[in-house]
Design a protein around this motif. Sequence first.
Motif, PDB file in Angstrom:
ATOM      1  N   ARG A  16       0.800  -1.348  -0.126  1.00 37.55           N
ATOM      2  CA  ARG A  16      -0.047  -0.064  -0.067  1.00 37.55           C
ATOM      3  C   ARG A  16       0.965   1.189   0.137  1.00 37.55           C
ATOM      4  NH1 ARG A  16      -2.356  -0.741   4.246  1.00 37.55           N
ATOM      5  NH2 ARG A  16      -4.347  -1.951   3.445  1.00 37.55           N
ATOM      6  N   ARG A  42       2.512   1.872  -3.481  1.00 37.78           N
ATOM      7  CA  ARG A  42       1.600   2.187  -4.446  1.00 37.78           C
ATOM      8  C   ARG A  42       1.323   3.668  -4.090  1.00 37.78           C
ATOM      9  NH1 ARG A  42      -3.667   3.330  -4.129  1.00 37.78           N
ATOM     10  NH2 ARG A  42      -3.989   2.147  -2.075  1.00 37.78           N
ATOM     11  N   LYS A  43       0.835   4.054  -2.820  1.00 35.61           N
ATOM     12  CA  LYS A  43       0.672   5.406  -2.632  1.00 35.61           C
ATOM     13  C   LYS A  43       1.829   6.476  -2.929  1.00 35.61           C
ATOM     14  CE  LYS A  43      -3.208   4.957   0.266  1.00 35.61           C
ATOM     15  NZ  LYS A  43      -4.076   5.332   1.639  1.00 35.61           N
ATOM     16  N   THR A  52      -3.480   4.690  -8.148  1.00 38.90           N
ATOM     17  CA  THR A  52      -4.497   4.193  -7.385  1.00 38.90           C
ATOM     18  C   THR A  52      -4.411   2.666  -7.682  1.00 38.90           C
ATOM     19  OG1 THR A  52      -5.697   3.976  -9.464  1.00 38.90           O
ATOM     20  CG2 THR A  52      -5.815   6.321  -8.186  1.00 38.90           C
ATOM     21  N   GLN A  53      -5.343   1.940  -6.881  1.00 38.73           N
ATOM     22  CA  GLN A  53      -5.632   0.643  -7.020  1.00 38.73           C
ATOM     23  C   GLN A  53      -5.730   0.202  -8.269  1.00 38.73           C
ATOM     24  OE1 GLN A  53      -8.271  -0.557  -4.028  1.00 38.73           O
ATOM     25  NE2 GLN A  53      -6.911  -0.720  -2.387  1.00 38.73           N
ATOM     26  N   THR A  54      -6.391   1.012  -9.058  1.00 38.61           N
ATOM     27  CA  THR A  54      -6.664   0.604 -10.608  1.00 38.61           C
ATOM     28  C   THR A  54      -5.195   0.608 -11.399  1.00 38.61           C
ATOM     29  OG1 THR A  54      -9.218   1.169 -10.270  1.00 38.61           O
ATOM     30  CG2 THR A  54      -7.994   1.348 -12.495  1.00 38.61           C
ATOM     31  N   ARG A 112      -8.567  -4.474  -9.825  1.00 42.20           N
ATOM     32  CA  ARG A 112      -8.468  -3.622  -8.864  1.00 42.20           C
ATOM     33  C   ARG A 112      -8.868  -4.182  -7.511  1.00 42.20           C
ATOM     34  NH1 ARG A 112     -11.354  -2.010  -5.000  1.00 42.20           N
ATOM     35  NH2 ARG A 112     -13.064  -2.467  -6.077  1.00 42.20           N
ATOM     36  N   VAL A 136      -5.987  -5.976  -6.237  1.00 40.63           N
ATOM     37  CA  VAL A 136      -5.093  -5.073  -5.355  1.00 40.63           C
ATOM     38  C   VAL A 136      -5.702  -4.911  -3.998  1.00 40.63           C
ATOM     39  CG1 VAL A 136      -4.119  -2.817  -5.199  1.00 40.63           C
ATOM     40  CG2 VAL A 136      -4.102  -4.195  -7.587  1.00 40.63           C
ATOM     41  N   ALA A 137      -7.069  -4.474  -3.910  1.00 41.27           N
ATOM     42  CA  ALA A 137      -7.513  -4.312  -2.546  1.00 41.27           C
ATOM     43  C   ALA A 137      -7.468  -5.651  -1.521  1.00 41.27           C
ATOM     44  CB  ALA A 137      -9.078  -4.078  -2.872  1.00 41.27           C
ATOM     45  N   GLU A 164      -3.997  -5.470  -0.059  1.00 39.49           N
ATOM     46  CA  GLU A 164      -3.769  -4.378   0.675  1.00 39.49           C
ATOM     47  C   GLU A 164      -4.387  -4.722   1.820  1.00 39.49           C
ATOM     48  OE1 GLU A 164      -4.378  -0.849  -1.085  1.00 39.49           O
ATOM     49  OE2 GLU A 164      -2.703  -0.962  -2.414  1.00 39.49           O
TER      50      GLU A 164
END
Length: 85
Positions: free
Chosen positions: A32, A35-36, A41-43, A53, A56-57, A60
């Motif tokens: 996470r 990525r941030k 974004t998760q997409t 997506r 990815v969620a 995370e």
Amino acid sequence: MYPTGSAGGPSEGSDAVTALPPDAAAIAGAIRAARKGRGWTQTDLGKRAGVSRPTVARVERGDSVSSKTLMKIASALDLRLGLQS
């Protein structure tokens, strides 16, 4: 990662709150944060890794995913996965 509802944890629908094992929480948090840190974004990450997506969620959150999925996501973020004893 660590599935819920296995012999070691509550089954789905249980009212019990299950904390992630430290390793799963560390992996989820590192992914996470990476990525941030890239402003994705998760997409965005999903497209770069070739996963959806929602996948990815799940990563995370520390949900159970295949090692192949985890490697795809780590690779897209230029992260290395390693094992320690």
